[in-house]
Design an enzyme around this catalytic site. Structure first.
Site, PDB file in Angstrom:
ATOM      1  N   TYR A  48      -2.449  -1.338  10.273  1.00 37.07           N
ATOM      2  CA  TYR A  48      -2.540  -1.636   8.839  1.00 37.07           C
ATOM      3  C   TYR A  48      -1.261  -1.241   8.113  1.00 37.07           C
ATOM      4  CZ  TYR A  48      -4.178  -1.177   3.970  1.00 37.07           C
ATOM      5  OH  TYR A  48      -4.321  -1.255   2.601  1.00 37.07           O
ATOM      6  N   SER A  70       0.835  -1.201   0.000  1.00 35.73           N
ATOM      7  CA  SER A  70       0.000   0.000   0.000  1.00 35.73           C
ATOM      8  C   SER A  70       0.869   1.249   0.000  1.00 35.73           C
ATOM      9  CB  SER A  70      -0.892   0.011   1.250  1.00 35.73           C
ATOM     10  OG  SER A  70      -1.536   1.261   1.423  1.00 35.73           O
TER      11      SER A  70
END
Length: 291
Positions: free
Chosen positions: A195, A182
């Site tokens: 995350y 990400s």
């Protein structure tokens, strides 16, 4: 292999505060654009691929694009059976054979069962796409419970280890693993601490596994999407107040669509990227990152 209509709920509820995430794409008012945008050219003809998180979002777009390019596709997902059936039907409309597998990829036994089912059905495995993930926003690091931390790491990075371990005996020279990291790994995200930490681990895992497997002709790369319109964010992955302008802080001024990310997975899965391993592609709306 887990029955497509069965989920190991005891395992999920034991380790998750929000077992219903990442949410149902079918419930979104604004539907993500997942349909392939160009004709296929046979780049995955004869290949067998596993796509995790394949029921919706980036996973659906990738699975259907792989199907259009000639692959047989195993679609792994948690419990969103309605979304998974839509993905299956779209892949079959492209002429592909499809296997659905529901269950928790944070469970190593389920991962082994998934790979075993693929080998039993098709006798080979050529591409592993590790895309499944979850995120839980928290304003302060003290708000992250031990259960949430464990759940996020189990889904986002432990599952990649489990699947790579299960797949390794079946991967031959020319095979490819593509992981989903990400943009948060590179620029951080103040409300996505756990995350973002998993995404940093995924990038390190990608580079290290690449070095581990490259001599055997197996390539390992990753894709680092920016803000993409999928169920992950509107179904609890972001605070509701953040969704009105989601993605507008990118240089392109908008969130991306899943079918703008899937071609990066295809490129890294097929022979077009035969001289690339240990690398990360960045479909992120123009955000400049280092790496």
């Amino acid at each position: 292999m887990a029955d497509p209509q069965h989920v190991d709920t005891a395992f999920v509820e034991q380790t998750s505060e929000e077992p219903r995430m990442p949410g149902h794409e079918s419930a979104l008012d604004r539907k993500p654009q997942w349909q392939p945008r160009y004709p296929g050219s046979g780049r995955l003809t004869g290949k067998v691929a596993i796509v995790t998180g394949g029921d919706s979002g980036i996973g659906r777009a990738t699975a259907v694009l792989f199907a259009r390019e000639g692959a047989k596709v195993a679609i792994a997902y948690l419990e969103e059976h309605d979304d998974a059936r839509i993905t299956r039907d779209a892949c079959e409309a492209e002429g592909a054979e499809v296997l659905l597998s529901a269950g928790d990829l944070g469970d190593p036994d389920h991962c082994r069962g998934l790979v075993d089912a693929v080998i039993e059905k098709w006798g080979r495995l050529d591409v592993l796409v590790n895309n499944a993930g979850e995120q839980h926003p928290d304003e302060d690091v003290t708000e992250i419970t031990a259960e949430q931390l464990q759940r996020t790491f189990q889904t986002n990075i432990f599952s990649m280890f489990y699947l790579a371990q299960a797949a390794r005996p079946h991967l031959q020279s020319g095979a490819a693993i593509v992981n989903c990291t990400s943009v948060t790994m590179y620029k951080g995200a103040p409300i996505l601490l756990d995350y973002s930490a998993t995404k940093g681990a995924i990038t390190a895992f990608t580079r290290s596994l690449s070095e581990n497997l490259v001599a055997d002709g197996i390539r390992v790369n990753a894709v680092a999407p920016g803000p993409i319109w999928t169920p992950l964010n509107p179904c609890g992955g972001q605070p509701p107040e953040n969704m009105d302008d989601f993605g507008e802080d990118t240089p392109m001024g908008r969130p991306g669509e899943p079918n703008e990310v899937a071609p990066a997975f295809l490129f890294l899965a097929c022979d077009d990227s035969s001289y690339m391993s240990g690398q990360v592609l960045h479909p992120n709306g123009g955000i400049v990152v280092n790496g």
